[in-house]
Design an enzyme around this catalytic site. Structure first.
Site, PDB file in Angstrom:
ATOM      1  CE  LYS A 298      -4.349   1.228   2.269  1.00 34.07           C
ATOM      2  NZ  LYS A 298      -5.065   0.894   3.429  1.00 34.07           N
TER       3      LYS A 298
HETATM    4  O1  G3P Z   1      -8.771   2.115   4.047  1.00 30.71           O
HETATM    5  C1  G3P Z   1      -8.863   3.742   4.408  1.00 30.71           C
HETATM    6  C2  G3P Z   1      -9.513   3.644   5.558  1.00 30.71           C
HETATM    7  O2  G3P Z   1      -8.901   3.051   6.868  1.00 30.71           O
HETATM    8  C3  G3P Z   1      -9.890   5.062   6.179  1.00 30.71           C
HETATM    9  O3  G3P Z   1     -10.835   5.193   6.828  1.00 30.71           O
HETATM   10  O4  G3P Z   1     -12.626   5.743   8.502  1.00 30.71           O
HETATM   11  O5  G3P Z   1     -10.419   6.379   8.788  1.00 30.71           O
HETATM   12  O6  G3P Z   1     -11.818   7.395   7.139  1.00 30.71           O
HETATM   13  P1  G3P Z   1     -11.458   6.064   7.909  1.00 30.71           P
END
Ligand code: G3P
Length: 219
Positions: A88
Site C-alpha cells: 500500500k
Molecule cells: O482504508 C482506509 C480507511 O481505513 C480510512 O477509513 O474511517 O479512517 O476514514 P477512515
C-alpha cells in the site's frame, strides 16, 4: 464486488472470514496502532497472521516511507513476506514512481489516500493494482465520496484500465450498496458495516412468524 475488511483486529478478521464472504484485508498505520501493534518485527509478524487467516485473499500492508528508495525497500520487504501481500503506497510523487516500479516487477499495489479523479487516473497510469478513494472522509468535508467512485469507474471504463476501484473509508451499509450500484470493484469496510447488511425488520418479523407457525403443528 469483492468484500475486504478494513482492520488489523484478528478477531474481527476471523469473524468476517467465518461469515464466508471475505476476499481480503486492508490495514494502515492507524489501524495497526489501534491494535497496539508496534515494532518492525511485530508488524511483519502481524501481516503474516492476517494472511494465514484469509487464505488466498489480498492483504494490503502500508509503507511508511515517503521517498522513492525507502518506499521501494519497504515494499519489497513486505512483498517478500507472503504471496498475498499487496504493497500500500500513498498518492504522492515518489509513491507514483514506486507504483510504476512495483508494477514493472509484478508486485501488487494499492494506491491509498486518493481524494480526486485526477489522482486515480495517475495511479492507473502508473499500473496500480488497486486505487483507494476514501469516500467517508470526503463526505466528512461536504464532498460526495460516491460521486468520486462514479467518476473513477467511468474514467477507467473509458480507457480499459485494469486498476481495480477499491472504495475505502466506508462508514455504513448504504455506502456499500451505493458503491455496488456505482460499479466499484471492491469495498473495504469495518465489520459492523458488513454485518449491518444483514438487518431488515421484515426479515425478523417474517422468521418469527414462520417459526411460530411451525411450532403450532409440531409441538
Ligand atoms: O482504508 C482506509 C480507511 O481505513 C480510512 O477509513 O474511517 O479512517 O476514514 P477512515
Amino acid at each position: 464486488m469483492k468484500f475486504f475488511i478494513d482492520t488489523a483486529n484478528l478477531d474481527q478478521i476471523k469473524e468476517a472470514q467465518e461469515l464466508g464472504v471475505l476476499d481480503g484485508v486492508t490495514t494502515n498505520p492507524s489501524l495497526m496502532a489501534k491494535e497496539g501493534i508496534g515494532g518492525a518485527q511485530n508488524i511483519l509478524d502481524h501481516y503474516v497472521k492476517i494472511c494465514n487467516i484469509v487464505k488466498g485473499g489480498d492483504i494490503s500492508a502500508e509503507v511508511i516511507s515517503t521517498d522513492f528508495k525507502g518506499i521501494v525497500a519497504e515494499g519489497e520487504k513486505l512483498a517478500a513476506l507472503h504471496p498475498q501481500i499487496v504493497v500500500k503506497v500513498p498518492m504522492i510523487k515518489d509513491g507514483v514512481k514506486a507504483l510504476k516500479y512495483f508494477s514493472d516487477k509484478g508486485i501488487k499495489t494499492n494506491c491509498t489516500l486518493v481524494f480526486s479523479a485526477g489522482q486515480a487516473l495517475l495511479a492507473a497510469k502508473a499500473g496500480a493494482t488497486y486505487v483507494s478513494p476514501f469516500i467517508g472522509r470526503l463526505d466528512d468535508v461536504s464532498t460526495s465520496g460516491l460521486r468520486l467512485i462514479e467518476d473513477i469507474v467511468t474514467i477507467y471504463g473509458n480507457y480499459g484500465y485494469e486498476t481495480e476501484v477499491l472504495a475505502a473509508s466506508i462508514r455504513h451499509p448504504m455506502h456499500i450498496v451505493d458503491c455496488a450500484m456505482a460499479g466499484a470493484d471492491v469495498v473495504t469496510c469495518p465489520l459492523s458495516a458488513i454485518t449491518a447488511l444483514l438487518n431488515h425488520p421484515l426479515t425478523d418479523v417474517g422468521l418469527e412468524k414462520f417459526l411460530e407457525d411451525y411450532r403450532k403443528v409440531n409441538s
